[in-house]
Design an enzyme around this catalytic site. Structure first.
Site, short mmCIF file in Angstrom:
data_model
loop_
_atom_site.label_atom_id
_atom_site.label_comp_id
_atom_site.label_asym_id
_atom_site.label_seq_id
_atom_site.Cartn_x
_atom_site.Cartn_y
_atom_site.Cartn_z
N GLU A 89 1.42 -0.88 -5.09
CA GLU A 89 0.44 0.16 -5.45
C GLU A 89 1.18 1.47 -5.64
OE1 GLU A 89 -3.19 2.95 -3.91
OE2 GLU A 89 -1.50 2.41 -2.66
N ASP B 54 0.83 -1.20 0.00
CA ASP B 54 0.00 0.00 0.00
C ASP B 54 0.87 1.26 0.00
OD1 ASP B 54 -2.62 1.35 0.49
OD2 ASP B 54 -1.59 1.99 2.31
C1 GLC Z 1 -3.90 3.49 -0.50
C2 GLC Z 1 -5.22 2.79 -0.31
C3 GLC Z 1 -6.23 3.77 0.19
C4 GLC Z 1 -5.76 4.27 1.51
C5 GLC Z 1 -4.35 4.85 1.40
C6 GLC Z 1 -3.76 5.04 2.76
O1 GLC Z 1 -3.94 4.46 -1.48
O2 GLC Z 1 -5.60 2.16 -1.49
O3 GLC Z 1 -7.51 3.22 0.31
O4 GLC Z 1 -6.62 5.27 1.99
O5 GLC Z 1 -3.48 4.02 0.71
O6 GLC Z 1 -3.41 3.82 3.33
#
Ligand code: GLC
Ligand code: CA
Length: 558
Positions: A256, A199
């Protein structure tokens, strides 16, 4: 170097919204276990779960207070062990979300840091001093306002949070933080988890806090320059991934990287770099921006799909990653509105969703299906501004009303575009209370806006659900997992690509418009999947609105 993850069809589950088995209104891990046969029949081979760790749920689990325990709202450690076992028995895999950029402010590390600035945990987080009445700098948080939050009891002393103020960022420059995160990840891999979705990893390095963003003085400005893709991200990432591969060489690391350009996708997923295996970028989907109301911010205004823009973007990504890694193919996730709310045609609803799925998922890459997408589920309808849990919603609402939109129109816009509305309950059976999700009122105060359900679509051979099954069967054939890809330069509104492997050639042609399109298809292949009417017309093929063909020529006639 073939790896198991190269052939996966991934299904993203927002655990709280999938299936509730103890009727408290919150989906749970037992619910996921219960639905494995459904997922298997759909052709899913890997599940990615959004965070399930102990959390105050300020950001639905992305605010972690204990990485080593399961939040009781979704289940127990025994449940996750049972889930891993059940998936493996079915030849399936599990990816956990791994929140590495920040913790919850309730995490014992942050609590210890607040309590005692001399504690070793103080250096686990990021702090800055400011002049009285000022903030340390003008950097903006992704969740609205400043990245700086005053530390209780210490005047002019602030901690850094890129997301919610209850989610302080970790200090990755501290080797103890890096080691702690490696230990947590190892713990889960040793439990049998097959991979991790990293993440927000692109934010683990920050610029010099003294550097202000260029803008209107003190007003917070969101500017990736200071906290995305900075130079230490890759060394930290490499150290982390390397340590995981040392104990589990075939771990699947899915990063991500919301704002990654194609060049950065190469950096983060090049096998020689020992970083991610594949990377999710939010920049693969392209919207039309020419029809927006310039008096309002773009974010919460509905936008049409820019087919031409997306052709260019995907051509670049597919081309640049050709010998590097598999692009990640998705239409929706928990951070954006559902595809059915964004791009489905009103007049050709079901056909349009079938065409959009075929246009993307048969490409070279890893499909990720967001739960409910296979049913044509739209965003839920949230009735109150507070249901969005987003401080940026109220200013938009006020601005929209000020320029003449009605309250109803504004709520519609928000519900069509907001990520929270995309987190609604999975509809299992319309004859049951709460669509069979639970016997209890669900945690999210939203109303289903499309009468779709698993029960209805399972028994309908023409349904979107059945189409997704057929699509994934095709996707699992070598031509579509391993074949080369060429995206064709076709007329606007049409998306066409070919896949080629040994003596086989497939052509996927999708009319993504509400009008008839004439298209050339010379591959001489046999149709293996069709949506809508396609007729011969003066040497060309006549694609009716939102129609699609997949043809395969295996006679080497091309
Ligand atoms: C990522 C997740 C999102 C979250 C953020 C903070 O972008 O996909 O949902 O709010 O990280 O952890
Ligand atoms: Ca439950």
């Amino acid at each position: 170097m073939a790896n198991w993850h190269e052939k996966q069809v991934i299904y993203q589950i927002y655990p709280k919204s999938f299936k509730d088995t103890n009727d408290d209104g919150i989906g749970d891990l037992q619910g996921v276990i219960q639905k494995i046969p459904y997922l298997k029949a759909l052709g899913i081979t890997t599940i990615w779960l959004n965070p399930i760790y102990v959390s105050p749920q300020v950001d639905n689990g992305y605010d972690v207070a204990d990485y080593y325990q399961i939040d009781q709202s979704v289940g127990s450690m025994a449940d996750v062990e049972a889930l891993i076992q059940a998936l493996h028995q079915n030849g399936m895999h599990l990816l956990l979300d791994f929140v590495m950029n920040h913790t919850s402010d309730q995490h014992p590390w942050f609590q210890a840091a607040l309590k005692d600035p001399q504690s070793k945990y103080h250096d686990y987080y990021l702090w800055a001093q400011a002049k009285p009445g000022q903030l340390p700098n003008n950097w903006g948080s992704f969740f609205g306002g400043s990245v700086w939050e005053p530390t209780p009891k210490a005047p002019n002393h602030y901690y850094f949070h890129l997301f919610d103020r209850h989610m302080p960022d970790l200090n990755w420059q501290n080797p103890a933080v890096r080691q702690a995160m490696i230990e947590i990840a190892k713990f889960w891999l040793n439990k049998g988890v097959d991979g991790l979705r990293l993440d927000a990893f692109i934010h683990i390095d920050k610029a010099n806090f003294k550097q202000f963003a260029v803008g209107e003085s003190q007003k917070p400005v969101i500017d990736d320059t200071f906290y995305a893709h900075l130079s230490r991200v890759q060394p930290y990432l490499r150290e982390f991934c390397h340590a995981l591969r040392a104990i589990k060489p075939d771990v699947f690391i899915l990063g991500e990287a919301a704002s990654a350009s194609p060049e950065l996708l190469i950096d983060y997923s090049r096998p020689q770099n020992d970083e991610c295996d594949a990377v999710i970028t939010f920049r693969s989907i392209v919207d039309r921006l020419d029809q927006l109301d310039s008096r309002l911010p773009a974010e919460f205004q509905p936008k049409a799909l820019d087919v031409e823009g997306m052709r260019q973007r995907l051509t670049t990504i597919e081309t640049k990653l050709a010998d590097v890694s598999l692009p990640v193919l998705y239409w929706s996730n928990h951070d954006m509105a559902r595809v059915a709310s964004r791009y489905a045609s009103t007049d050709y609803y079901w056909q349009s969703l079938k065409c959009l799925a075929a246009m993307l998922y048969l490409q070279r890459g890893l499909p990720i299906i967001y739960y409910g997408e296979e049913l044509g589920l739209k965003n839920s309808y949230l009735k109150q501004l507070s249901d969005f849990h987003d401080q940026t919603v109220l200013p938009f609402y006020q601005q929209a009303l000020a320029v003449g939109y009605s309250a109803d129109q504004t709520m519609k816009m928000l519900n069509q575009t907001h990520k929270m509305a995309a987190r609604g309950m999975m509809p299992w059976d319309s004859d049951q209370p709460y669509q069979g999700f639970s016997k209890h009122e669900p945690w999210l105060n939203g109303q289903q806006t499309t009468p779709v359900s698993v029960a209805a679509e399972t028994s309908d051979p023409t349904s979107l659900l059945v189409f997704y099954r057929q699509l994934f069967q095709l996707k699992q054939t070598p031509l579509f997992t391993a074949g080369d890809e060429v995206i064709q330069p076709t007329a606007n509104g049409v998306f066409q690509y070919t896949r080629q492997l040994a003596g086989q050639l497939a052509t996927v042609t999708c009319n993504l418009s509400d009008t008839v399109q004439l298209v050339t298809n010379n591959d001489g292949g046999q149709p293996s999947l069709t949506v809508g009417a396609v007729d011969q017309h003066a040497g060309q093929l006549n694609y009716s609105p939102w129609s699609m063909t997949v043809t395969i020529n295996d006679k080497k006639e091309f």
